[in-house]
Design a protein around this motif. Structure first.
Motif, PDB file in Angstrom:
ATOM      1  N   LYS A 229       0.817  -1.202   0.000  1.00  0.00           N
ATOM      2  CA  LYS A 229       0.000   0.000   0.000  1.00  0.00           C
ATOM      3  C   LYS A 229       0.853   1.255   0.000  1.00  0.00           C
ATOM      4  CE  LYS A 229      -4.384  -1.528   1.971  1.00  0.00           C
ATOM      5  NZ  LYS A 229      -5.361  -1.327   3.054  1.00  0.00           N
ATOM      6  N   THR A 230       1.837   1.286   0.864  1.00  0.00           N
ATOM      7  CA  THR A 230       2.668   2.485   0.987  1.00  0.00           C
ATOM      8  C   THR A 230       3.989   2.345   0.247  1.00  0.00           C
ATOM      9  OG1 THR A 230       3.607   1.639   3.051  1.00  0.00           O
ATOM     10  CG2 THR A 230       1.673   3.059   3.236  1.00  0.00           C
ATOM     11  N   ARG A 231       4.251   1.154  -0.301  1.00  0.00           N
ATOM     12  CA  ARG A 231       5.513   0.880  -0.976  1.00  0.00           C
ATOM     13  C   ARG A 231       6.699   1.185  -0.068  1.00  0.00           C
ATOM     14  NH1 ARG A 231       3.749   3.507  -6.601  1.00  0.00           N
ATOM     15  NH2 ARG A 231       2.638   1.766  -7.489  1.00  0.00           N
ATOM     16  N   GLN A 232       6.553   0.862   1.209  1.00  0.00           N
ATOM     17  CA  GLN A 232       7.658   0.988   2.147  1.00  0.00           C
ATOM     18  C   GLN A 232       8.216  -0.418   2.345  1.00  0.00           C
ATOM     19  OE1 GLN A 232       8.512   3.991   3.526  1.00  0.00           O
ATOM     20  NE2 GLN A 232       6.841   5.042   2.500  1.00  0.00           N
ATOM     21  N   PHE A 233       9.478  -0.633   2.060  1.00  0.00           N
ATOM     22  CA  PHE A 233      10.053  -1.939   2.325  1.00  0.00           C
ATOM     23  C   PHE A 233      11.518  -1.788   2.698  1.00  0.00           C
ATOM     24  CE2 PHE A 233       9.665  -1.194  -2.211  1.00  0.00           C
ATOM     25  CZ  PHE A 233      10.907  -1.474  -2.739  1.00  0.00           C
ATOM     26  N   SER A 234      12.033  -2.809   3.327  1.00  0.00           N
ATOM     27  CA  SER A 234      13.399  -2.728   3.849  1.00  0.00           C
ATOM     28  C   SER A 234      13.990  -4.123   3.950  1.00  0.00           C
ATOM     29  CB  SER A 234      13.402  -2.055   5.223  1.00  0.00           C
ATOM     30  OG  SER A 234      12.609  -2.797   6.140  1.00  0.00           O
ATOM     31  N   GLY A 235      15.298  -4.179   4.092  1.00  0.00           N
ATOM     32  CA  GLY A 235      15.964  -5.459   4.255  1.00  0.00           C
ATOM     33  C   GLY A 235      17.461  -5.369   4.035  1.00  0.00           C
ATOM     34  N   GLN A 236      18.143  -6.463   4.289  1.00  0.00           N
ATOM     35  CA  GLN A 236      19.587  -6.539   4.146  1.00  0.00           C
ATOM     36  C   GLN A 236      19.953  -6.860   2.696  1.00  0.00           C
ATOM     37  OE1 GLN A 236      21.859  -5.997   6.433  1.00  0.00           O
ATOM     38  NE2 GLN A 236      20.820  -6.123   8.401  1.00  0.00           N
ATOM     39  N   LEU A 237      20.942  -6.131   2.190  1.00  0.00           N
ATOM     40  CA  LEU A 237      21.498  -6.392   0.863  1.00  0.00           C
ATOM     41  C   LEU A 237      23.008  -6.212   0.922  1.00  0.00           C
ATOM     42  CD1 LEU A 237      19.056  -4.309  -1.399  1.00  0.00           C
ATOM     43  CD2 LEU A 237      19.184  -6.813  -1.332  1.00  0.00           C
ATOM     44  N   TYR A 238      23.703  -6.886   0.012  1.00  0.00           N
ATOM     45  CA  TYR A 238      25.123  -6.604  -0.162  1.00  0.00           C
ATOM     46  C   TYR A 238      25.265  -5.453  -1.149  1.00  0.00           C
ATOM     47  CZ  TYR A 238      26.751 -10.806   2.255  1.00  0.00           C
ATOM     48  OH  TYR A 238      27.037 -11.756   3.206  1.00  0.00           O
ATOM     49  N   LYS A 239      26.148  -4.523  -0.837  1.00  0.00           N
ATOM     50  CA  LYS A 239      26.410  -3.380  -1.708  1.00  0.00           C
ATOM     51  C   LYS A 239      27.872  -3.427  -2.154  1.00  0.00           C
ATOM     52  CE  LYS A 239      26.720   1.701  -1.585  1.00  0.00           C
ATOM     53  NZ  LYS A 239      28.190   1.771  -1.620  1.00  0.00           N
TER      54      LYS A 239
ATOM     55  N   VAL B 240      36.881  -2.129  -5.746  1.00  0.00           N
ATOM     56  CA  VAL B 240      37.718  -3.327  -5.856  1.00  0.00           C
ATOM     57  C   VAL B 240      38.375  -3.657  -4.519  1.00  0.00           C
ATOM     58  CG1 VAL B 240      39.723  -4.336  -6.987  1.00  0.00           C
ATOM     59  CG2 VAL B 240      38.150  -2.908  -8.300  1.00  0.00           C
ATOM     60  N   MET B 241      38.779  -2.634  -3.777  1.00  0.00           N
ATOM     61  CA  MET B 241      39.474  -2.844  -2.504  1.00  0.00           C
ATOM     62  C   MET B 241      38.523  -3.383  -1.430  1.00  0.00           C
ATOM     63  SD  MET B 241      42.645  -2.105  -2.978  1.00  0.00           S
ATOM     64  CE  MET B 241      43.231  -1.917  -1.303  1.00  0.00           C
ATOM     65  N   LYS B 242      37.344  -2.770  -1.292  1.00  0.00           N
ATOM     66  CA  LYS B 242      36.415  -3.140  -0.219  1.00  0.00           C
ATOM     67  C   LYS B 242      35.451  -4.243  -0.629  1.00  0.00           C
ATOM     68  CE  LYS B 242      36.554   1.353   2.074  1.00  0.00           C
ATOM     69  NZ  LYS B 242      35.750   2.495   2.584  1.00  0.00           N
ATOM     70  N   GLY B 243      35.207  -4.369  -1.926  1.00  0.00           N
ATOM     71  CA  GLY B 243      34.336  -5.431  -2.403  1.00  0.00           C
ATOM     72  C   GLY B 243      32.886  -5.259  -1.956  1.00  0.00           C
ATOM     73  N   TRP B 244      32.249  -6.395  -1.596  1.00  0.00           N
ATOM     74  CA  TRP B 244      30.845  -6.395  -1.185  1.00  0.00           C
ATOM     75  C   TRP B 244      30.734  -6.167   0.317  1.00  0.00           C
ATOM     76  CZ3 TRP B 244      26.992  -6.592  -4.735  1.00  0.00           C
ATOM     77  CH2 TRP B 244      27.324  -7.046  -6.021  1.00  0.00           C
ATOM     78  N   GLN B 245      29.814  -5.295   0.712  1.00  0.00           N
ATOM     79  CA  GLN B 245      29.609  -5.006   2.127  1.00  0.00           C
ATOM     80  C   GLN B 245      28.125  -5.086   2.456  1.00  0.00           C
ATOM     81  OE1 GLN B 245      31.565  -1.096   2.251  1.00  0.00           O
ATOM     82  NE2 GLN B 245      33.288  -2.030   3.308  1.00  0.00           N
ATOM     83  N   TYR B 246      27.831  -5.670   3.598  1.00  0.00           N
ATOM     84  CA  TYR B 246      26.445  -5.812   4.036  1.00  0.00           C
ATOM     85  C   TYR B 246      25.899  -4.470   4.482  1.00  0.00           C
ATOM     86  CZ  TYR B 246      23.274  -9.739   5.014  1.00  0.00           C
ATOM     87  OH  TYR B 246      22.282 -10.688   4.954  1.00  0.00           O
ATOM     88  N   ARG B 247      24.728  -4.102   3.988  1.00  0.00           N
ATOM     89  CA  ARG B 247      24.085  -2.845   4.374  1.00  0.00           C
ATOM     90  C   ARG B 247      22.584  -3.089   4.554  1.00  0.00           C
ATOM     91  NH1 ARG B 247      28.419  -1.794   5.513  1.00  0.00           N
ATOM     92  NH2 ARG B 247      29.828  -0.202   4.678  1.00  0.00           N
ATOM     93  N   PHE B 248      21.958  -2.235   5.377  1.00  0.00           N
ATOM     94  CA  PHE B 248      20.520  -2.318   5.584  1.00  0.00           C
ATOM     95  C   PHE B 248      19.845  -1.232   4.751  1.00  0.00           C
ATOM     96  CE2 PHE B 248      16.523  -1.408   7.819  1.00  0.00           C
ATOM     97  CZ  PHE B 248      15.985  -2.689   7.877  1.00  0.00           C
ATOM     98  N   PHE B 249      18.961  -1.640   3.848  1.00  0.00           N
ATOM     99  CA  PHE B 249      18.316  -0.714   2.916  1.00  0.00           C
ATOM    100  C   PHE B 249      16.849  -0.505   3.283  1.00  0.00           C
ATOM    101  CE2 PHE B 249      22.032  -1.860   0.594  1.00  0.00           C
ATOM    102  CZ  PHE B 249      22.273  -0.821  -0.286  1.00  0.00           C
ATOM    103  N   THR B 250      16.386   0.742   3.121  1.00  0.00           N
ATOM    104  CA  THR B 250      14.969   1.050   3.283  1.00  0.00           C
ATOM    105  C   THR B 250      14.511   1.894   2.103  1.00  0.00           C
ATOM    106  OG1 THR B 250      15.328   3.107   4.522  1.00  0.00           O
ATOM    107  CG2 THR B 250      15.202   1.063   5.795  1.00  0.00           C
ATOM    108  N   VAL B 251      13.288   1.687   1.686  1.00  0.00           N
ATOM    109  CA  VAL B 251      12.703   2.472   0.599  1.00  0.00           C
ATOM    110  C   VAL B 251      11.581   3.326   1.164  1.00  0.00           C
ATOM    111  CG1 VAL B 251      11.445   2.402  -1.577  1.00  0.00           C
ATOM    112  CG2 VAL B 251      13.293   0.775  -1.155  1.00  0.00           C
ATOM    113  N   ASP B 252      11.671   4.628   0.946  1.00  0.00           N
ATOM    114  CA  ASP B 252      10.608   5.554   1.324  1.00  0.00           C
ATOM    115  C   ASP B 252       9.774   5.806   0.068  1.00  0.00           C
ATOM    116  OD1 ASP B 252       8.957   7.650   2.009  1.00  0.00           O
ATOM    117  OD2 ASP B 252      10.487   8.753   3.106  1.00  0.00           O
ATOM    118  N   GLY B 253       8.672   5.074  -0.053  1.00  0.00           N
ATOM    119  CA  GLY B 253       7.856   5.161  -1.254  1.00  0.00           C
ATOM    120  C   GLY B 253       7.243   6.527  -1.468  1.00  0.00           C
ATOM    121  N   SER B 254       6.857   7.203  -0.382  1.00  0.00           N
ATOM    122  CA  SER B 254       6.218   8.511  -0.531  1.00  0.00           C
ATOM    123  C   SER B 254       7.200   9.563  -1.029  1.00  0.00           C
ATOM    124  CB  SER B 254       5.613   8.964   0.805  1.00  0.00           C
ATOM    125  OG  SER B 254       6.619   9.054   1.808  1.00  0.00           O
ATOM    126  N   ALA B 255       8.464   9.456  -0.622  1.00  0.00           N
ATOM    127  CA  ALA B 255       9.479  10.424  -1.053  1.00  0.00           C
ATOM    128  C   ALA B 255      10.245   9.955  -2.288  1.00  0.00           C
ATOM    129  CB  ALA B 255      10.459  10.694   0.087  1.00  0.00           C
TER     130      ALA B 255
END
Length: 217
Positions: A6-16, A20-35
């Protein structure tokens, strides 16, 4: 991943993918659908109400593409020129993220086209980014001014009898007031069409003033 259609608000863990030096890092993502914003934090616990994310991108005009390299990776190519390379836990999770982000991107792209036809998405987002940065800097400046006032007032008679400290407090308050007034003028210029006989700020000058506010605050 938590999804609320309904609000298109969702969140979760993703690798970002960083570099080349740091590679993949775990981050917590959130989507603000209204903005129409995609935020990311170092971890889920770093996301208290009102906290500043590690990074944010506008989804309006963005192109979200599953990667051919595997079944988990996808990219968010923003109209502002930013690009995020992300990796979900599995193929199903990737598809959920891609579908959700595409829905938000499409919604906000249509909204921009409807309200600001003359302004290309890249330029519109540059203004939004600059306004957001200026607002953050002004909020930090307000907090600093408040902290200064508390310290000076805690000094009691020393503060009251010292003309330099009185001048410092007055100067800080006047500077903050001036910056807030400039920001309010820019907000009105951004959202209201120019009236006949009233001066209008062009986009280059608009962004320059925003940059000055961010720098000085």
């Amino acid at each position: 991943m938590d999804i609320h259609q309904k609000t298109r608000q969702f969140s979760g863990q993703l690798y970002k993918y960083t570099n080349v030096m740091k590679g993949w890092q775990y981050r917590f993502f959130t989507v603000d659908g209204s903005a129409g914003l995609l935020h990311y934090f170092l971890c889920e616990g770093e996301k208290p109400e009102g906290s500043t994310p590690r990074g944010s991108v506008h989804l309006a005009g963005a192109v979200i593409c599953p990667s051919d390299e595997d079944s988990k990776t996808f990219t968010v190519n923003c109209a502002s020129g930013d690009m995020l390379k992300l990796r979900a836990a599995d193929a199903r999770s990737r598809q959920e993220w891609v579908n959700g982000l595409r829905a938000v991107a499409e919604s906000h792209t249509k909204a921009i086209s409807a309200t600001s036809p003359p302004l290309p998405p890249r330029e519109h987002l540059a203004v939004l980014d600059a306004m957001g940065s200026a607002k953050t800097q002004l909020q930090n400046t307000e907090q600093a001014d408040l902290a200064l006032c508390r310290v000076l007032e805690a000094a009691g008679s020393t503060f009251i009898n010292d003309p330099n400290l009185l001048l410092l407090k007055a100067t800080s308050a006047a500077s903050l007031h001036c910056l807030l007034q400039c920001y309010n003028i820019l907000q009105r210029n951004q959202h209201q069409p120019a009236r006949t006989g009233c001066p209008s700020i062009g986009k280059p000058q608009f962004l320059v003033i925003l940059k000055m506010i961010s720098t000085r605050s």
